[in-house]
Design an enzyme around this catalytic site. Sequence first.
Site, short mmCIF file in Angstrom:
data_model
loop_
_atom_site.label_atom_id
_atom_site.label_comp_id
_atom_site.label_asym_id
_atom_site.label_seq_id
_atom_site.Cartn_x
_atom_site.Cartn_y
_atom_site.Cartn_z
N LYS A 18 11.98 2.87 5.67
CA LYS A 18 12.07 4.32 5.41
C LYS A 18 13.45 4.68 4.87
CE LYS A 18 8.03 5.02 7.80
NZ LYS A 18 7.66 3.67 8.08
N GLU A 65 7.36 0.85 11.76
CA GLU A 65 6.08 0.76 11.06
C GLU A 65 4.95 0.75 12.07
OE1 GLU A 65 5.59 0.74 7.82
OE2 GLU A 65 7.73 0.80 7.45
N GLY A 66 3.78 1.10 11.58
CA GLY A 66 2.59 0.91 12.41
C GLY A 66 2.08 2.18 13.08
N SER A 72 -2.53 -2.75 5.89
CA SER A 72 -3.81 -3.06 6.55
C SER A 72 -5.00 -2.42 5.85
CB SER A 72 -3.76 -2.62 8.01
OG SER A 72 -3.55 -1.23 8.06
N GLU A 101 4.77 7.09 2.32
CA GLU A 101 5.60 5.90 2.45
C GLU A 101 5.00 4.78 1.63
OE1 GLU A 101 5.44 3.43 5.83
OE2 GLU A 101 3.33 3.80 6.21
N LYS A 134 11.93 10.51 11.12
CA LYS A 134 11.38 9.15 11.14
C LYS A 134 12.42 8.10 11.48
CE LYS A 134 7.80 9.93 7.67
NZ LYS A 134 7.07 9.31 6.54
N ARG A 169 0.86 -1.19 0.00
CA ARG A 169 0.00 0.00 0.00
C ARG A 169 0.89 1.23 0.00
NH1 ARG A 169 -2.80 0.61 5.03
NH2 ARG A 169 -1.31 2.28 5.36
N ARG A 204 -7.64 7.40 4.72
CA ARG A 204 -7.69 7.52 6.17
C ARG A 204 -7.71 9.01 6.52
NH1 ARG A 204 -2.62 4.45 8.00
NH2 ARG A 204 -2.07 5.34 5.98
N ASN A 211 4.24 0.76 2.01
CA ASN A 211 4.20 -0.38 2.93
C ASN A 211 4.29 -1.68 2.15
OD1 ASN A 211 3.55 0.94 5.62
ND2 ASN A 211 1.96 1.78 4.29
#
Length: 499
Positions: free
Chosen positions: A334, A392-393, A176, A169, A388, A153, A475, A171
């Site tokens: 990253k 992740e997450g 998810s 970024e 950064k 994603r 989102r 993923n």
Amino acid sequence: ALPAPRRRRAVPAAMSAEASRGVEPAEAAPGAAGQQAMLGEMAEDAAVWCAVNGLVVGDRADPRSGTVPGVGLVHAPISLLPARFPASFWKQACELAPIFNELVDRVSLDGEFLQSALSRTKLVDEFTARLLEIHEKMMALSKKEDIRLGLHRSDYMLDSETNSLLQIELNTISSSFPGLGSLVSELHRTLLNQYGKVLGLDSKRIPQNWAATQFAEALGRAWAEYNNDSAFVLMVVQPEERNMYDQYWLVNHLKESYGVKSIRKTLAQVEAEGQVLADGTLVIDGRAVAVVYFRAGYAPTDYPSEAEWRARLLMEQSSAIKCPSISYHLVGTKKIQQELAKPNVLERFLDNEEDIAKLRRSFAGLWSLDNEEIVKSAIEKPDLFVLKPQREGGGNNIYGRDLRDTLIKLQKEQGESLAAYILMQRIFPKSSLTPLVRGGDCFEDLTISELGIYGAYLRNKDKVILNNQCGYLMRTKVSSSNEGGVAAGFAVLDSIYLT
Ligand code: ADP
Ligand code: MG
Ligand code: MG
């Protein structure tokens, strides 16, 4: 019944109607009071739709909701109306998906590049070091992954300063919400079919979103390539997962459309129950595994002991298709994002100049911290940057005053500690007033949005079987929050309305 939405914070007087989501001045538009009442009614319809269509998550309030399916469900946090998004940027983001898919695959094959780009990060970041160690072992074995599956994603924000679509970024592990994301588009379409006329909104302007079925298709076709009819798809999960229904949507599609059965195990269970046979077959609890699909394993907390690392290594050594392989995982870090943004690096991996130009246009400013000038600028103007770490997450980045303090501290420490981070240009999306629904409550707040485009890539040796854009996820988070985890309670699931 749900109460009419309330304003969570005072809205600046300068906010005009056009900055407020969806509500176009239509002939039949009700007055302000009527509109609030209608939003309340819509919110109730939305909550009911979520419940009867499986747009649900585990409820924090119920301690069993993360471990026992079917217990303690609550509708997913959602926006009530889709976010306006210019069709030209939507097209641009969709076009990028197959190019990024291809790029990930190419970069994954260059083990030396991954090792050397992450060599300094490794010295100060234990988690990255452990991943690299597994990668190194596979390189030493000259292990080839003939069948490669990527379910990615790529996330973007629209930068209002430059009016451009910029990547946040990419993923490559545990992307998810393919399951719930598709449902939000359907929910918004349903709501607009009923209320769109009054709001001046047309449900047809919400793009179709098949992320769940397309991800299931990619998993199903990877399973078929593995060519063992009795093998399973192994979903590696966290011991507690309140987002399990997003995952079960894929499990369900896999079973119904492809007849493929899944098993669900934590890393610790894989360690306890798993083995690799002499021919390379991964067997868990007596069952052969064709595809390992990771919905865990991306964060240090997923590896509380050596057992979890042994499980990761075991799976990597097997002949099962890993989604992602250790190389695909590393490509999504990253640090690699920042390395790929350097001049002449994309050219090492891709041939098509137009594709390269398209990718580059979506890159924001990215720097390593050995660039002293940028570090100095970031200390002077911390609000223009994001710091950064290799995580992740959500919830790991550093902003504003903390960013300045951290940089000053790291500079004083000298040594390699700066290598654990990258700096990124901060992107500033326009905010808009949005009706949000969470836990049965409806309220309006100023929000900004991040568009994720799913991509699926499957190849077997020289044959590219799939290279697709697969739906999307918007989102939306309250603009006062730096990071907007949906699970963390700052963001909601959303869809888009093309303008
Ligand atoms: P993670 O892998 O933890 O999701 P991200 O790079 O996506 O890391 O950062 C988390 C969140 O931080 C993003 O969803 C976004 O809200 C915010 N963010 C990240 N980078 C930027 C940026 N350059 N400008 C503005 N916000 C950002
Ligand atoms: Mg990420
Ligand atoms: Mg992210």
